[in-house]
Write a protein that holds these residues in place. Structure first.
Motif, PDB file in Angstrom:
ATOM      1  N   ILE A   1       2.212   2.706  -3.688  1.00  0.00           N
ATOM      2  CA  ILE A   1       1.092   3.253  -4.261  1.00  0.00           C
ATOM      3  C   ILE A   1       0.535   4.652  -3.771  1.00  0.00           C
ATOM      4  O   ILE A   1       0.325   5.620  -4.530  1.00  0.00           O
ATOM      5  N   ASN A   2       0.587   4.555  -2.309  1.00  0.00           N
ATOM      6  CA  ASN A   2       0.255   6.089  -1.568  1.00  0.00           C
ATOM      7  C   ASN A   2       1.090   6.715  -1.858  1.00  0.00           C
ATOM      8  O   ASN A   2       1.006   8.040  -2.047  1.00  0.00           O
TER       9      ASN A   2
ATOM     10  N   TRP B   1      -4.753   0.141  -4.778  1.00  0.00           N
ATOM     11  CA  TRP B   1      -4.722   0.314  -3.333  1.00  0.00           C
ATOM     12  C   TRP B   1      -5.926   0.069  -2.702  1.00  0.00           C
ATOM     13  O   TRP B   1      -5.863  -0.352  -1.403  1.00  0.00           O
TER      14      TRP B   1
ATOM     15  N   LEU C   1       0.907  -1.404   0.165  1.00  0.00           N
ATOM     16  CA  LEU C   1      -0.109  -0.137  -0.058  1.00  0.00           C
ATOM     17  C   LEU C   1       0.850   1.225  -0.055  1.00  0.00           C
ATOM     18  O   LEU C   1       0.537   2.271  -0.934  1.00  0.00           O
TER      19      LEU C   1
END
Length: 148
Positions: A102-103, A125, A99
């Protein structure tokens, strides 16, 4: 002292799980329903804001659960508390490997610089976040069962 640690741990972990449930089932739906670029800008802002807070919350929760497991060893439910710690550790590993990358990209996006596949990345995500929320809910349920 052990009772106080257990109560504080339950509250901290429970609030974290509640925030992540809210992100998954409330905030993402609100942001995805906003018109034009507003949703993407909201996701980017949320990524910056929660991206700064959640690592401390995740690690802090894991430390508190581990402390409960150590302090409460040889007590009823200690195996469940350790299982909760393992699940929280899994959620941290999922976060870091799946995660956070992507964040970290998404929190810098604007309508002018976002990639062509930004919606697909955001959907990826969200799918990983649902899996992480499942792990977190299981961790919290096992923790509470172990502490009661």
């Amino acid at each position: 002292m052990l009772h106080t640690l257990e109560v504080v741990t339950t509250v901290i972990v429970g609030l974290m799980v509640g925030v992540e449930l809210s992100v998954a089932f409330i905030m993402n739906r609100i942001l995805n329903a906003l018109p034009e670029d507003s949703g993407q800008l909201g996701h980017a802002h949320g990524g910056r804001m929660l991206g700064a807070v959640m690592p401390v919350w995740y690690i802090g929760s894991l430390v508190l659960v581990a402390a409960c497991g150590i302090a409460g060893r040889h007590h009823h439910g200690d195996g469940l508390v350790i299982a909760a710690a393992v699940l929280l550790l899994l959620s941290v590993v999922m976060s870091v490997l799946l995660l956070v990358p992507i964040n970290n990209r998404g929190k810098t996006w604007t309508p002018g610089n976002r990639p062509e596949d930004w919606k697909q990345q955001l959907n990826r995500w969200e799918r990983w976040h649902y899996a992480r929320v499942t792990v977190l809910v299981a961790a919290f349920a096992v923790l509470v069962a172990g502490l009661t």
